[in-house]
Design a protein around this motif. Structure first.
Motif, PDB file in Angstrom:
ATOM      1  N   TYR A   1      -3.758  -9.758  -4.763  1.00 37.77           N
ATOM      2  CA  TYR A   1      -4.943  -9.496  -4.336  1.00 37.77           C
ATOM      3  C   TYR A   1      -5.733 -10.668  -4.318  1.00 37.77           C
ATOM      4  CZ  TYR A   1      -9.467  -7.501  -3.409  1.00 37.77           C
ATOM      5  OH  TYR A   1     -10.743  -7.359  -2.935  1.00 37.77           O
ATOM      6  N   ARG A   2      -5.972 -11.335  -3.345  1.00 38.74           N
ATOM      7  CA  ARG A   2      -6.824 -12.642  -3.383  1.00 38.74           C
ATOM      8  C   ARG A   2      -7.773 -12.699  -2.321  1.00 38.74           C
ATOM      9  NH1 ARG A   2      -4.648 -13.022  -7.702  1.00 38.74           N
ATOM     10  NH2 ARG A   2      -3.464 -14.487  -8.518  1.00 38.74           N
ATOM     11  N   GLY A   3      -8.199 -11.516  -1.935  1.00 42.74           N
ATOM     12  CA  GLY A   3      -9.428 -11.452  -0.930  1.00 42.74           C
ATOM     13  C   GLY A   3      -9.731  -9.897  -0.146  1.00 42.74           C
ATOM     14  N   ASP A   4     -10.546 -10.005   0.450  1.00 41.30           N
ATOM     15  CA  ASP A   4     -11.153  -8.727   1.073  1.00 41.30           C
ATOM     16  C   ASP A   4     -10.163  -8.202   2.074  1.00 41.30           C
ATOM     17  OD1 ASP A   4     -13.110  -8.650  -0.700  1.00 41.30           O
ATOM     18  OD2 ASP A   4     -14.717  -9.707   0.623  1.00 41.30           O
ATOM     19  N   ASP A   5      -9.454  -9.099   2.711  1.00 41.16           N
ATOM     20  CA  ASP A   5      -8.396  -8.524   3.768  1.00 41.16           C
ATOM     21  C   ASP A   5      -7.056  -8.030   3.612  1.00 41.16           C
ATOM     22  OD1 ASP A   5      -7.606 -11.143   3.133  1.00 41.16           O
ATOM     23  OD2 ASP A   5      -7.296 -12.066   4.686  1.00 41.16           O
ATOM     24  N   TYR A   6      -6.920  -8.210   2.123  1.00 46.94           N
ATOM     25  CA  TYR A   6      -5.295  -7.569   1.776  1.00 46.94           C
ATOM     26  C   TYR A   6      -5.232  -6.092   2.317  1.00 46.94           C
ATOM     27  CZ  TYR A   6      -0.917  -6.864  -0.569  1.00 46.94           C
ATOM     28  OH  TYR A   6       0.201  -6.557  -0.604  1.00 46.94           O
ATOM     29  N   GLY A   7      -4.201  -5.772   2.923  1.00 42.86           N
ATOM     30  CA  GLY A   7      -4.095  -4.512   3.632  1.00 42.86           C
ATOM     31  C   GLY A   7      -3.535  -3.512   2.473  1.00 42.86           C
ATOM     32  N   TRP A   8      -3.005  -3.663   1.422  1.00 45.55           N
ATOM     33  CA  TRP A   8      -2.982  -2.768   0.202  1.00 45.55           C
ATOM     34  C   TRP A   8      -1.745  -1.734   0.827  1.00 45.55           C
ATOM     35  CZ3 TRP A   8      -4.230  -3.523  -4.719  1.00 45.55           C
ATOM     36  CH2 TRP A   8      -5.593  -4.272  -4.779  1.00 45.55           C
ATOM     37  N   ARG A   9      -0.742  -2.291   1.605  1.00 48.68           N
ATOM     38  CA  ARG A   9       0.268  -1.419   1.925  1.00 48.68           C
ATOM     39  C   ARG A   9       1.653  -1.998   1.658  1.00 48.68           C
ATOM     40  NH1 ARG A   9      -2.534  -1.497   7.931  1.00 48.68           N
ATOM     41  NH2 ARG A   9      -4.147   0.095   7.268  1.00 48.68           N
ATOM     42  N   GLU A  10       1.765  -3.000   0.957  1.00 51.01           N
ATOM     43  CA  GLU A  10       3.126  -3.636   0.853  1.00 51.01           C
ATOM     44  C   GLU A  10       3.627  -3.022  -0.430  1.00 51.01           C
ATOM     45  OE1 GLU A  10       3.720  -7.836   1.262  1.00 51.01           O
ATOM     46  OE2 GLU A  10       1.710  -7.799   2.488  1.00 51.01           O
ATOM     47  N   ARG A  11       4.452  -2.066  -0.404  1.00 46.47           N
ATOM     48  CA  ARG A  11       4.841  -1.334  -1.750  1.00 46.47           C
ATOM     49  C   ARG A  11       5.750  -2.285  -2.367  1.00 46.47           C
ATOM     50  NH1 ARG A  11       2.113   2.637  -3.342  1.00 46.47           N
ATOM     51  NH2 ARG A  11       2.557   4.914  -2.273  1.00 46.47           N
ATOM     52  N   ASP A  12       6.366  -3.381  -1.892  1.00 46.02           N
ATOM     53  CA  ASP A  12       7.370  -4.333  -2.567  1.00 46.02           C
ATOM     54  C   ASP A  12       6.401  -5.010  -3.417  1.00 46.02           C
ATOM     55  OD1 ASP A  12       9.796  -3.273  -1.615  1.00 46.02           O
ATOM     56  OD2 ASP A  12       9.673  -4.675   0.091  1.00 46.02           O
TER      57      ASP A  12
END
Length: 135
Positions: free
Chosen positions: A107-118
């Motif tokens: 997580y390095r910003g507000d645009d991270y989608g939080w969808r990458e389970r890997d």
């Protein structure tokens, strides 16, 4: 004089170990200091990430350094790596600042989608904890 129903409910809702309410508002968690294995401050909670389906807190995003929000770095820690310490008035972890700063870039910003389970699995493996969604 008899105890009022409201004060009785409040007393019953308190955690017997701490004498305080077991729940806390999210805006009171944000900004709370996190202390590392050496009992030194390693950052403060910038935000919480909550699983929509279960309602469980999944991660704390910590902010480090910077001044007035400029130059601040953020790092994601699984919520299970934190516990509230009444004496410190903040959260405690068994991690050091170096371990947190060496974690996988998640997580390095507000645009991270939080969808990458890997990426989430990699983060949980690094910290040695079971993912909040199970295995």
């Amino acid at each position: 004089m008899a105890e009022s129903f409201g004060s009785m409910q409040e007393r019953m809702a308190r955690d017997p170990a701490t004498g305080s309410n077991p729940l806390i508002e999210s805006d009171r968690v944000e900004g709370t200091e996190v202390y590392g294995a050496d009992q030194r401050g390693v950052g403060s909670i910038k935000r919480l990430m909550i699983d929509k389906k279960s309602g469980q807190v999944a991660y704390a995003v910590l902010g480090f350094g910077g001044f007035l929000g400029l130059g601040e770095e953020t790092y994601t820690i699984p919520w299970g790596k934190l516990s509230y310490d009444v004496d410190l008035g903040g959260y405690r972890t068994d991690l050091t600042a170096d371990q947190i700063q060496g974690a996988p870039d998640f997580y390095r910003g507000d645009d991270y989608g939080w969808r990458e389970r890997d990426k989430e699995r990699e983060l949980h493996t690094y910290y040695g904890v079971t993912p909040y969604w199970g295995i």
